[in-house]
Design an enzyme around this catalytic site. Structure first.
Site, PDB file in Angstrom:
ATOM      1  N   TYR A 221      12.747  -2.279   4.447  1.00  0.00           N
ATOM      2  CA  TYR A 221      11.463  -1.660   4.190  1.00  0.00           C
ATOM      3  C   TYR A 221      11.737  -0.517   2.998  1.00  0.00           C
ATOM      4  O   TYR A 221      11.147  -0.326   1.967  1.00  0.00           O
ATOM      5  CB  TYR A 221      10.567  -1.448   5.043  1.00  0.00           C
ATOM      6  CG  TYR A 221       8.860  -1.608   4.599  1.00  0.00           C
ATOM      7  CD1 TYR A 221       8.604  -2.929   3.858  1.00  0.00           C
ATOM      8  CD2 TYR A 221       8.357  -0.401   4.598  1.00  0.00           C
ATOM      9  CE1 TYR A 221       7.415  -2.850   3.434  1.00  0.00           C
ATOM     10  CE2 TYR A 221       7.009  -0.432   3.983  1.00  0.00           C
ATOM     11  CZ  TYR A 221       6.412  -1.701   3.463  1.00  0.00           C
ATOM     12  OH  TYR A 221       5.317  -1.957   3.141  1.00  0.00           O
TER      13      TYR A 221
ATOM     14  N   LYS B 242       4.757   3.876   0.762  1.00  0.00           N
ATOM     15  CA  LYS B 242       3.527   3.762   1.437  1.00  0.00           C
ATOM     16  C   LYS B 242       3.409   5.070   2.440  1.00  0.00           C
ATOM     17  O   LYS B 242       1.975   5.405   2.530  1.00  0.00           O
ATOM     18  CB  LYS B 242       3.731   2.672   2.667  1.00  0.00           C
ATOM     19  CG  LYS B 242       3.868   1.194   2.282  1.00  0.00           C
ATOM     20  CD  LYS B 242       2.523   0.818   1.342  1.00  0.00           C
ATOM     21  CE  LYS B 242       2.472  -0.489   1.223  1.00  0.00           C
ATOM     22  NZ  LYS B 242       1.457  -1.120   0.297  1.00  0.00           N
TER      23      LYS B 242
HETATM   24  P1  NAD Z   1       0.816 -10.301  -2.752  1.00  0.00           P
HETATM   25  O1  NAD Z   1       2.345 -10.263  -3.379  1.00  0.00           O
HETATM   26  O2  NAD Z   1       0.297 -11.318  -2.641  1.00  0.00           O
HETATM   27  O3  NAD Z   1       0.032  -8.839  -3.489  1.00  0.00           O
HETATM   28  C1  NAD Z   1       0.762  -7.992  -4.268  1.00  0.00           C
HETATM   29  C2  NAD Z   1       0.013  -7.644  -5.364  1.00  0.00           C
HETATM   30  O4  NAD Z   1       0.508  -6.384  -6.453  1.00  0.00           O
HETATM   31  C3  NAD Z   1       0.193  -8.958  -6.315  1.00  0.00           C
HETATM   32  O5  NAD Z   1      -1.313  -9.331  -6.618  1.00  0.00           O
HETATM   33  C4  NAD Z   1       0.596  -8.275  -7.632  1.00  0.00           C
HETATM   34  O6  NAD Z   1       0.360  -8.729  -8.826  1.00  0.00           O
HETATM   35  C5  NAD Z   1       0.264  -6.700  -7.362  1.00  0.00           C
HETATM   36  N1  NAD Z   1       0.894  -5.881  -8.365  1.00  0.00           N
HETATM   37  C6  NAD Z   1       2.372  -5.741  -8.359  1.00  0.00           C
HETATM   38  N2  NAD Z   1       2.514  -4.878  -9.328  1.00  0.00           N
HETATM   39  C7  NAD Z   1       1.452  -4.483  -9.976  1.00  0.00           C
HETATM   40  C8  NAD Z   1       1.063  -3.695 -11.040  1.00  0.00           C
HETATM   41  N3  NAD Z   1       2.017  -2.992 -11.934  1.00  0.00           N
HETATM   42  N4  NAD Z   1      -0.294  -3.581 -11.548  1.00  0.00           N
HETATM   43  C9  NAD Z   1      -1.309  -4.597 -10.902  1.00  0.00           C
HETATM   44  N5  NAD Z   1      -1.018  -5.208  -9.802  1.00  0.00           N
HETATM   45  C10 NAD Z   1       0.346  -5.380  -9.459  1.00  0.00           C
HETATM   46  O7  NAD Z   1       1.198  -9.580  -1.361  1.00  0.00           O
HETATM   47  P2  NAD Z   1       0.323  -9.194  -0.072  1.00  0.00           P
HETATM   48  O8  NAD Z   1       1.307  -9.067   1.036  1.00  0.00           O
HETATM   49  O9  NAD Z   1      -0.938  -9.371  -0.034  1.00  0.00           O
HETATM   50  O10 NAD Z   1       0.323  -7.251  -0.583  1.00  0.00           O
HETATM   51  C11 NAD Z   1      -0.987  -6.700  -0.728  1.00  0.00           C
HETATM   52  C12 NAD Z   1      -0.830  -5.445  -0.112  1.00  0.00           C
HETATM   53  O11 NAD Z   1      -0.719  -5.493   1.272  1.00  0.00           O
HETATM   54  C13 NAD Z   1       0.438  -4.591  -0.546  1.00  0.00           C
HETATM   55  O12 NAD Z   1       0.103  -3.259  -0.963  1.00  0.00           O
HETATM   56  C14 NAD Z   1       1.458  -4.685   0.380  1.00  0.00           C
HETATM   57  O13 NAD Z   1       2.381  -3.847   0.597  1.00  0.00           O
HETATM   58  C15 NAD Z   1       0.463  -4.709   1.536  1.00  0.00           C
HETATM   59  N6  NAD Z   1       0.733  -5.145   3.001  1.00  0.00           N
HETATM   60  C16 NAD Z   1       1.504  -6.335   2.978  1.00  0.00           C
HETATM   61  C17 NAD Z   1       2.073  -6.708   4.281  1.00  0.00           C
HETATM   62  C18 NAD Z   1       2.612  -8.025   4.339  1.00  0.00           C
HETATM   63  O14 NAD Z   1       3.277  -8.190   5.494  1.00  0.00           O
HETATM   64  N7  NAD Z   1       2.464  -9.007   3.745  1.00  0.00           N
HETATM   65  C19 NAD Z   1       1.975  -6.044   5.531  1.00  0.00           C
HETATM   66  C20 NAD Z   1       1.188  -4.658   5.062  1.00  0.00           C
HETATM   67  C21 NAD Z   1       0.772  -4.151   4.177  1.00  0.00           C
END
Ligand code: NAD
Length: 259
Positions: A159, A166
């Site tokens: 990570y 984060k």
């Molecule tokens: P995802 O890839 O579907 O979403 C990530 C989003 O970030 C995408 O829509 C991407 O276009 C956007 N992004 C990246 N750079 C950008 C920029 N410069 N401008 C605008 N948008 C931008 O993946 P996800 O898992 O749905 O992630 C959503 C959130 O949840 C993130 O903050 C991620 O860290 C967090 N999260 C994910 C998990 C997991 O296991 N998937 C767990 C905990 C937290």
């Protein structure tokens, strides 16, 4: 129940049908909300975002291209959102970015300065930049929600720099909550367990994490996007009216496990 009836908000972070932002939007809309969707610019991305929204019955929803690392994009996005919605009641920040080269177990100490700065800028500073602009559209208060992960608090191999980003995001949430509370604006994070999304697949060793959670989490299973969506909708609503500066785990209890 329609506890978001009449509420309007912006949901940042839809990339495709697996995005957590889609699950949050689906639940928010089912509770009566209207959502607009700023998305990372790019033709291919726009097609995927439109398709994902169409799949949940939101064809024709308001979309706006916005790279959150660019102030000009954010200014244009919020100006357009004001035209469309006038005022808003909530913002969902469900986005993050780090160069996947530096998301491999064992290589955090090699992270170059530019990759570190980019991860913090896109994944943490963007919340401050968004909250500042959202405040101007929230005359009656509101709710701002960001997505985080346990790798901010504990060392989770792979990570890496995203864990640092984060940790910064969670600290930003507390400072924003401290300053925006006087305007009736609440700011919280959800710390979700791992979910199979585009971003998650960039983290080295993610498959092992899913297996480990099944073994060790109190509920002995991984979580679902829908479970995050439901908690998010609650936090966006007046049902959570006294909750701010908080981090809510939606992780099948894993964060409480010592061994
Ligand atoms: P995802 O890839 O579907 O979403 C990530 C989003 O970030 C995408 O829509 C991407 O276009 C956007 N992004 C990246 N750079 C950008 C920029 N410069 N401008 C605008 N948008 C931008 O993946 P996800 O898992 O749905 O992630 C959503 C959130 O949840 C993130 O903050 C991620 O860290 C967090 N999260 C994910 C998990 C997991 O296991 N998937 C767990 C905990 C937290």
């Amino acid at each position: 129940m329609s506890f978001l009836k009449g509420k309007r908000g912006l949901v940042f972070g839809v990339a495709n049908d697996r995005s957590i932002a889609v699950a949050i939007a689906k639940e928010a809309v089912s509770q009566g909300a209207t959502c607009g969707f700023p998305y990372l610019p790019g033709e291919k991305n726009e097609r995927r975002v439109s398709k994902a929204l169409e799949d949940i019955g939101l064809a024709g929803a308001w979309l706006f291209p916005c790279d959150v690392s660019k102030d000009a994009d954010l200014d244009a996005c919020f100006a357009a959102a004001r035209e469309k919605f006038d005022t808003i009641d909530f913002v969902v920040h469900s986005l993050a970015f780090a160069d996947r080269t530096w998301l491999k177990p064992g290589n955090f100490h090699e992270t170059p300065r530019d990759a570190f700065a980019q991860a913090i800028d896109v994944s943490a500073y963007s919340l401050v930049a968004i909250a500042r602009r959202a405040k101007a559209m929230m005359p009656n208060g509101g709710s701002i929600l960001a997505m985080t992960y346990y790798g901010s608090q504990k060392m989770i191999p792979g990570y890496n720099v995203m864990g640092v980003a984060k940790a910064a995001l969670e600290a930003c949430t507390r400072y924003l909550a401290g300053e925006l509370g006087q305007f009736g604006i609440r700011v919280n994070t959800i710390s979700a367990g791992p979910l199979r999304t585009l971003s998650a697949m960039a983290v080295g060793g993610i498959d092992e994490i899913f297996t480990w959670i099944e073994k060790k989490a109190p509920l002995h299973r991984n979580i679902t996007q829908e479970e995050v969506g439901r908690t998010a909708a609650f936090l966006l609503s007046d049902q959570a009216g006294a909750i701010t500066a908080e981090n809510i785990f939606v992780d099948a209890g894993y964060n409480a496990v010592g061994l």
